[in-house]
Design an enzyme around this catalytic site. Structure first.
Site, mmCIF file in Angstrom:
data_model
loop_
_atom_site.group_PDB
_atom_site.id
_atom_site.type_symbol
_atom_site.label_atom_id
_atom_site.label_comp_id
_atom_site.label_asym_id
_atom_site.label_seq_id
_atom_site.Cartn_x
_atom_site.Cartn_y
_atom_site.Cartn_z
ATOM 1 N N TRP A 153 0.833 -1.215 0.000
ATOM 2 C CA TRP A 153 0.000 0.000 0.000
ATOM 3 C C TRP A 153 0.858 1.252 0.000
ATOM 4 O O TRP A 153 0.490 2.260 -0.603
ATOM 5 C CB TRP A 153 -0.958 -0.034 1.197
ATOM 6 N N ASP A 154 2.001 1.226 0.672
ATOM 7 C CA ASP A 154 2.937 2.343 0.585
ATOM 8 C C ASP A 154 3.405 2.540 -0.857
ATOM 9 O O ASP A 154 3.491 3.677 -1.347
ATOM 10 C CB ASP A 154 4.155 2.087 1.466
ATOM 11 N N VAL A 155 3.731 1.433 -1.527
ATOM 12 C CA VAL A 155 4.201 1.516 -2.908
ATOM 13 C C VAL A 155 3.111 2.083 -3.808
ATOM 14 O O VAL A 155 3.347 3.015 -4.594
ATOM 15 C CB VAL A 155 4.656 0.127 -3.406
#
Length: 398
Positions: A153-155
């Site tokens: 999700w960060d990516v």
């Protein structure tokens, strides 16, 4: 022929930490934007995050900040905040709010990443937990959650951030208007879960997706153990894939008879999934009798999708990194020579990877170049602790 990078001439000021925002800035920097990362004097919370080089330099920090310039300011001091405002005007918490900043630069494009849309904090691992993925990840019958090692999700959030900034810049070029964009990490996870059908499945079927280990939900794919002790992943997404797999393994007639007995059509993805256990059980001996090299030989020319499982260290030792046109050698301060990736977007003007800066290394250059400060001004600001630099800051991991 000299190619102009796609984002040449764009200036981005990045105030960030950890993964999402730095990755968004890195994406833009690798397309030619002048990304200036601004940290507090002494660095942020991610400056020394693992993994570390033998010198103590963070390979994580340097990896996410390649090709940027680094400025350090004392945000606690009003003079440091004023300098940031001047940089915004020159470049194109309450004091960082969009209404305050637009008084300095009316056409400002401002993107803020939050945990939740309502301002509650969150990180990738908490968002992943609350969205549902860890409870459908892992082998069949396992109790308890399985977190993914990749901060997906960060990516995705970092890439959404880059797209959002480019969309806003295009709008500004057409209308002259700035933009205030809020991007919530939790919204990214929900959006992707919705786009891929996970949320619809829960609403329509009213059930949770089962854990199925390394099988492919709704299709045929699984890992197989080979005679050499290595595992390979095999994927048959289409009718042709499965037909070629059946022929290559010598099981075409057997599968035809099995289809007749079951009243199934293994050319259909749903039937391959329903009968995945019996199909893969019949394939297991073929892979178990062959080394990875023999699997490669016998599947050559077939449409079957497969790969051996490798470790990151394998990519270093088997020549994958040196053979890839994506990677080029950089001399990273604090680390030394290193093969690093450029942008996977291969376009005219794509830039080669550039090292990450030492923390604060560009403070004087940026303030002199963008704000016209003199050497005496820089010395005075440094002496008062308003700005940092390579002499005053320890650099990533040092």
């Amino acid at each position: 022929m000299n190619h102009i990078a796609p984002l040449d001439g764009m200036t981005v000021l990045e105030i960030s930490s950890f993964v999402a925002a730095p990755l968004g800035g890195l994406t833009l920097a690798q397309l030619g934007a002048d990304v200036i990362r601004i940290d507090s004097v002494g660095g942020g919370a991610d400056l020394r995050r693992w993994p570390l080089a033998p010198s103590g330099t963070s390979l994580y920090w340097t990896g996410l900040n390649k090709g940027k310039r680094s400025v350090t300011l004392n945000f606690r001091d009003a003079e440091g905040r004023r300098l940031l405002g001047d940089l915004l005007a020159a470049s194109g918490q309450e004091w960082l709010a969009y209404p305050s900043l637009t008084r300095i630069r009316p056409d400002l494009i401002h993107l803020q990443i939050e945990g939740h849309r309502d301002g509650r904090p969150a990180v990738d691992y908490t968002v992943n937990a609350e969205t549902g993925f860890p409870l459908i990840t892992g082998p069949e019958g396992l109790e308890g959650p399985v977190n993914h090692v990749l901060p997906a999700w960060d990516v995705a959030c970092g890439l959404y951030a880059a797209v959002g900034l480019l969309a806003a810049e295009r709008r500004r070029s057409r209308t002259g208007a700035g933009s205030a964009i809020t991007l919530a990490l939790a919204d990214v996870a929900l959006a992707v879960a919705g786009h891929l059908g996970f949320l619809a499945e829960a609403q329509v079927a009213g059930t949770d997706r089962p854990r199925i280990g390394n099988h492919l939900y709704g299709g045929l794919a699984r890992d197989f153990l080979t005679a050499s002790g290595e595992r390979v992943m095999v994927v048959a997404l289409t009718r042709r894939h499965f037909a070629d797999l059946a022929v290559a393994t010598g099981l075409a007639d057997t599968f035809t008879e099995l289809e007749r007995l079951l009243g199934a059509d293994f050319g259909e993805e749903g039937d391959r999934y329903r009968y995945r256990q019996v199909i893969t059980a019949m394939l297991e001996p073929w892979f178990a009798d062959r080394t990875v090299a023999e699997v490669e030989r016998d599947l050559a020319g077939a449409s079957v999708l497969w790969s051996r499982y490798r470790r990151f260290t394998d990519l270093v030792t088997d020549g994958t990194l040196t053979a890839s046109p994506l990677l080029a050698e950089i001399d990273q301060p604090g680390v030394g020579p290193l093969l690093a990736p450029g942008s996977p977007l291969a376009t005219d003007g794509t830039t080669r990877p550039r090292p990450a800066p030492a923390l604060g290394a560009d403070t004087a250059e940026v303030l002199t170049g963008l704000l016209g400060l003199s050497a005496a001004d820089i010395r005075a600001l440094t002496e008062r602790g308003i700005i940092g630099g390579p002499a005053g800051d320890s650099g990533p991991g040092h």
